[in-house]
Design a protein around this motif. Structure first.
Motif, PDB file in Angstrom:
ATOM      1  N   GLY A  85      34.144  49.930  46.642  1.00  0.00           N
ATOM      2  CA  GLY A  85      34.001  50.782  47.992  1.00  0.00           C
ATOM      3  C   GLY A  85      33.029  50.019  47.948  1.00  0.00           C
ATOM      4  N   TRP A  86      32.530  49.418  47.057  1.00  0.00           N
ATOM      5  CA  TRP A  86      30.831  48.963  47.488  1.00  0.00           C
ATOM      6  C   TRP A  86      30.734  47.611  46.853  1.00  0.00           C
ATOM      7  CZ3 TRP A  86      26.903  52.824  43.412  1.00  0.00           C
ATOM      8  CH2 TRP A  86      27.095  53.828  44.089  1.00  0.00           C
ATOM      9  N   ASP A  87      29.350  47.109  46.731  1.00  0.00           N
ATOM     10  CA  ASP A  87      28.998  45.180  46.470  1.00  0.00           C
ATOM     11  C   ASP A  87      29.300  45.656  45.229  1.00  0.00           C
ATOM     12  OD1 ASP A  87      28.586  44.452  48.791  1.00  0.00           O
ATOM     13  OD2 ASP A  87      26.896  44.438  49.096  1.00  0.00           O
ATOM     14  N   GLU A  88      30.687  44.398  44.225  1.00  0.00           N
ATOM     15  CA  GLU A  88      30.569  44.654  42.946  1.00  0.00           C
ATOM     16  C   GLU A  88      30.354  43.594  42.379  1.00  0.00           C
ATOM     17  OE1 GLU A  88      33.579  46.079  39.671  1.00  0.00           O
ATOM     18  OE2 GLU A  88      33.284  46.873  41.725  1.00  0.00           O
ATOM     19  N   THR A  89      29.186  43.300  41.080  1.00  0.00           N
ATOM     20  CA  THR A  89      28.672  42.283  40.609  1.00  0.00           C
ATOM     21  C   THR A  89      29.202  42.367  39.446  1.00  0.00           C
ATOM     22  OG1 THR A  89      26.767  41.409  41.481  1.00  0.00           O
ATOM     23  CG2 THR A  89      27.624  39.955  39.792  1.00  0.00           C
ATOM     24  N   VAL A  90      30.482  41.457  38.710  1.00  0.00           N
ATOM     25  CA  VAL A  90      30.760  41.829  37.722  1.00  0.00           C
ATOM     26  C   VAL A  90      30.458  40.689  36.409  1.00  0.00           C
ATOM     27  CG1 VAL A  90      32.681  42.924  37.816  1.00  0.00           C
ATOM     28  CG2 VAL A  90      33.138  40.560  37.882  1.00  0.00           C
ATOM     29  N   VAL A  91      30.176  40.819  35.062  1.00  0.00           N
ATOM     30  CA  VAL A  91      30.438  39.781  34.272  1.00  0.00           C
ATOM     31  C   VAL A  91      31.777  40.435  33.016  1.00  0.00           C
ATOM     32  CG1 VAL A  91      29.155  39.003  31.928  1.00  0.00           C
ATOM     33  CG2 VAL A  91      27.890  40.153  34.450  1.00  0.00           C
ATOM     34  N   ILE A  92      32.402  38.784  32.566  1.00  0.00           N
ATOM     35  CA  ILE A  92      33.100  39.769  32.696  1.00  0.00           C
ATOM     36  C   ILE A  92      33.365  39.082  30.317  1.00  0.00           C
ATOM     37  CG2 ILE A  92      35.968  38.762  30.925  1.00  0.00           C
ATOM     38  CD1 ILE A  92      35.953  39.362  33.964  1.00  0.00           C
ATOM     39  N   GLN A  93      33.952  40.330  30.245  1.00  0.00           N
ATOM     40  CA  GLN A  93      33.055  40.700  28.608  1.00  0.00           C
ATOM     41  C   GLN A  93      34.030  39.591  27.324  1.00  0.00           C
ATOM     42  OE1 GLN A  93      31.605  44.015  28.066  1.00  0.00           O
ATOM     43  NE2 GLN A  93      29.894  43.300  27.148  1.00  0.00           N
ATOM     44  N   GLU A  94      35.321  40.380  27.601  1.00  0.00           N
ATOM     45  CA  GLU A  94      36.181  39.996  27.112  1.00  0.00           C
ATOM     46  C   GLU A  94      37.939  39.911  27.393  1.00  0.00           C
ATOM     47  OE1 GLU A  94      38.438  41.989  23.495  1.00  0.00           O
ATOM     48  OE2 GLU A  94      36.493  42.953  23.736  1.00  0.00           O
ATOM     49  N   GLY A  95      38.913  38.616  27.474  1.00  0.00           N
ATOM     50  CA  GLY A  95      39.592  38.705  28.060  1.00  0.00           C
ATOM     51  C   GLY A  95      39.332  38.581  29.381  1.00  0.00           C
ATOM     52  N   GLU A 106      42.068  32.254  44.790  1.00  0.00           N
ATOM     53  CA  GLU A 106      42.555  33.236  43.687  1.00  0.00           C
ATOM     54  C   GLU A 106      41.698  32.274  42.444  1.00  0.00           C
ATOM     55  OE1 GLU A 106      46.794  32.738  42.772  1.00  0.00           O
ATOM     56  OE2 GLU A 106      47.230  32.602  43.979  1.00  0.00           O
ATOM     57  N   ARG A 107      41.713  33.079  42.093  1.00  0.00           N
ATOM     58  CA  ARG A 107      40.374  32.353  40.424  1.00  0.00           C
ATOM     59  C   ARG A 107      41.026  33.481  39.462  1.00  0.00           C
ATOM     60  NH1 ARG A 107      34.804  30.437  40.115  1.00  0.00           N
ATOM     61  NH2 ARG A 107      35.063  30.508  38.228  1.00  0.00           N
ATOM     62  N   GLY A 112      32.167  35.735  29.883  1.00  0.00           N
ATOM     63  CA  GLY A 112      31.168  34.612  30.251  1.00  0.00           C
ATOM     64  C   GLY A 112      31.090  34.911  31.936  1.00  0.00           C
ATOM     65  N   ASP A 113      32.392  34.444  32.316  1.00  0.00           N
ATOM     66  CA  ASP A 113      32.489  34.519  34.408  1.00  0.00           C
ATOM     67  C   ASP A 113      31.377  35.624  35.308  1.00  0.00           C
ATOM     68  OD1 ASP A 113      33.277  31.945  33.788  1.00  0.00           O
ATOM     69  OD2 ASP A 113      35.594  33.189  34.056  1.00  0.00           O
ATOM     70  N   ILE A 114      31.122  35.862  35.413  1.00  0.00           N
ATOM     71  CA  ILE A 114      30.354  36.259  36.842  1.00  0.00           C
ATOM     72  C   ILE A 114      31.022  36.409  38.009  1.00  0.00           C
ATOM     73  CG2 ILE A 114      28.444  36.749  38.285  1.00  0.00           C
ATOM     74  CD1 ILE A 114      26.512  35.305  35.321  1.00  0.00           C
ATOM     75  N   ALA A 115      31.440  37.361  38.891  1.00  0.00           N
ATOM     76  CA  ALA A 115      31.947  36.853  40.087  1.00  0.00           C
ATOM     77  C   ALA A 115      31.352  38.489  41.360  1.00  0.00           C
ATOM     78  CB  ALA A 115      33.014  37.100  40.302  1.00  0.00           C
ATOM     79  N   TYR A 116      31.358  38.470  42.509  1.00  0.00           N
ATOM     80  CA  TYR A 116      30.576  39.206  43.568  1.00  0.00           C
ATOM     81  C   TYR A 116      32.548  39.467  43.876  1.00  0.00           C
ATOM     82  CZ  TYR A 116      28.519  40.512  47.615  1.00  0.00           C
ATOM     83  OH  TYR A 116      28.274  41.084  48.383  1.00  0.00           O
ATOM     84  N   PHE A 117      31.670  41.030  44.124  1.00  0.00           N
ATOM     85  CA  PHE A 117      33.270  41.432  44.914  1.00  0.00           C
ATOM     86  C   PHE A 117      32.128  42.187  46.547  1.00  0.00           C
ATOM     87  CE2 PHE A 117      35.443  41.010  41.264  1.00  0.00           C
ATOM     88  CZ  PHE A 117      35.951  39.991  42.052  1.00  0.00           C
ATOM     89  N   LYS A 118      32.618  41.780  47.325  1.00  0.00           N
ATOM     90  CA  LYS A 118      31.953  42.600  48.412  1.00  0.00           C
ATOM     91  C   LYS A 118      32.536  43.959  48.770  1.00  0.00           C
ATOM     92  CE  LYS A 118      31.019  42.243  53.846  1.00  0.00           C
ATOM     93  NZ  LYS A 118      31.012  41.096  54.309  1.00  0.00           N
ATOM     94  N   GLY A 119      31.279  44.515  49.359  1.00  0.00           N
ATOM     95  CA  GLY A 119      31.925  46.369  49.474  1.00  0.00           C
ATOM     96  C   GLY A 119      33.356  46.201  50.754  1.00  0.00           C
ATOM     97  N   GLY A 120      33.846  47.328  51.005  1.00  0.00           N
ATOM     98  CA  GLY A 120      34.793  46.769  51.701  1.00  0.00           C
ATOM     99  C   GLY A 120      35.618  46.699  51.722  1.00  0.00           C
TER     100      GLY A 120
END
Length: 163
Positions: A85-95, A106-107, A112-120
């Motif tokens: 629902g919102w723009d979201e940037t994630v940093v994977i900590q584990e797994g 697909e990814r 350690g990876d960083i990803a961005y997901f556009k809101g909506g």
């Protein structure tokens, strides 16, 4: 003339520091990423594709205007669709998590990876065993305001970046 006035006022409002509203609001919120207490945050059952993924969430901080927040989230094995629902940037900590975006790309996101997901937008997440992330969420501006920001940025020129 009216559009120049609107752009000028919007630019002025964006340039003037906000008055401090909450004297009790901390200027720094800090915690160890593994020191937050995660609470159950069930995934919508209609979104689950496979398995019984169990998600948990801990809110870390929220901006005073409630337009952005930071959280820690984890999830056990399963596959599900997720609506951002919102723009979201994630940093994977584990797994790790296998992500399929709306466009079919697909990814695999690993620690350690960083990803961005556009809101909506929607994405399919497949967690084989476990994933833990830090999420930085930002509420998208309404389109008229977003247009004013783009105009302001265009008027400033490419010499000024966000960082």
């Amino acid at each position: 003339m009216p559009i120049r006035l609107i752009i000028g006022l919007a630019g002025l409002a964006m340039a003037v520091p906000r008055l401090k509203r909450g004297a009790d609001a901390p200027s720094l919120v800090a915690a160890h990423g593994y020191g937050v207490e995660l609470q159950p945050a069930p995934i919508n059952p209609d979104w689950v594709i496979e398995g019984d993924p169990q998600a948990r969430l801990a809110n870390h901080s929220q901006s005073e205007d409630e337009a952005s927040s930071t959280a820690v989230w984890d999830c056990t094995a399963g596959a599900f669709r997720w609506y951002f629902g919102w723009d979201e940037t994630v940093v994977i900590q584990e797994g790790e998590v296998h992500v399929t975006a709306e466009d079919g790309s697909e990814r695999i996101l690993r620690a350690g990876d960083i990803a961005y997901f556009k809101g909506g937008t929607w994405a399919t997440w497949r967690v084989e065993t476990y994933v833990r992330k830090i999420a930085f969420l930002r509420k998208p501006f309404p389109e008229p305001l977003a247009t004013l920001y783009r105009l302001r940025n265009a008027m400033r020129g490419a010499s000024r970046s966000g960082l």
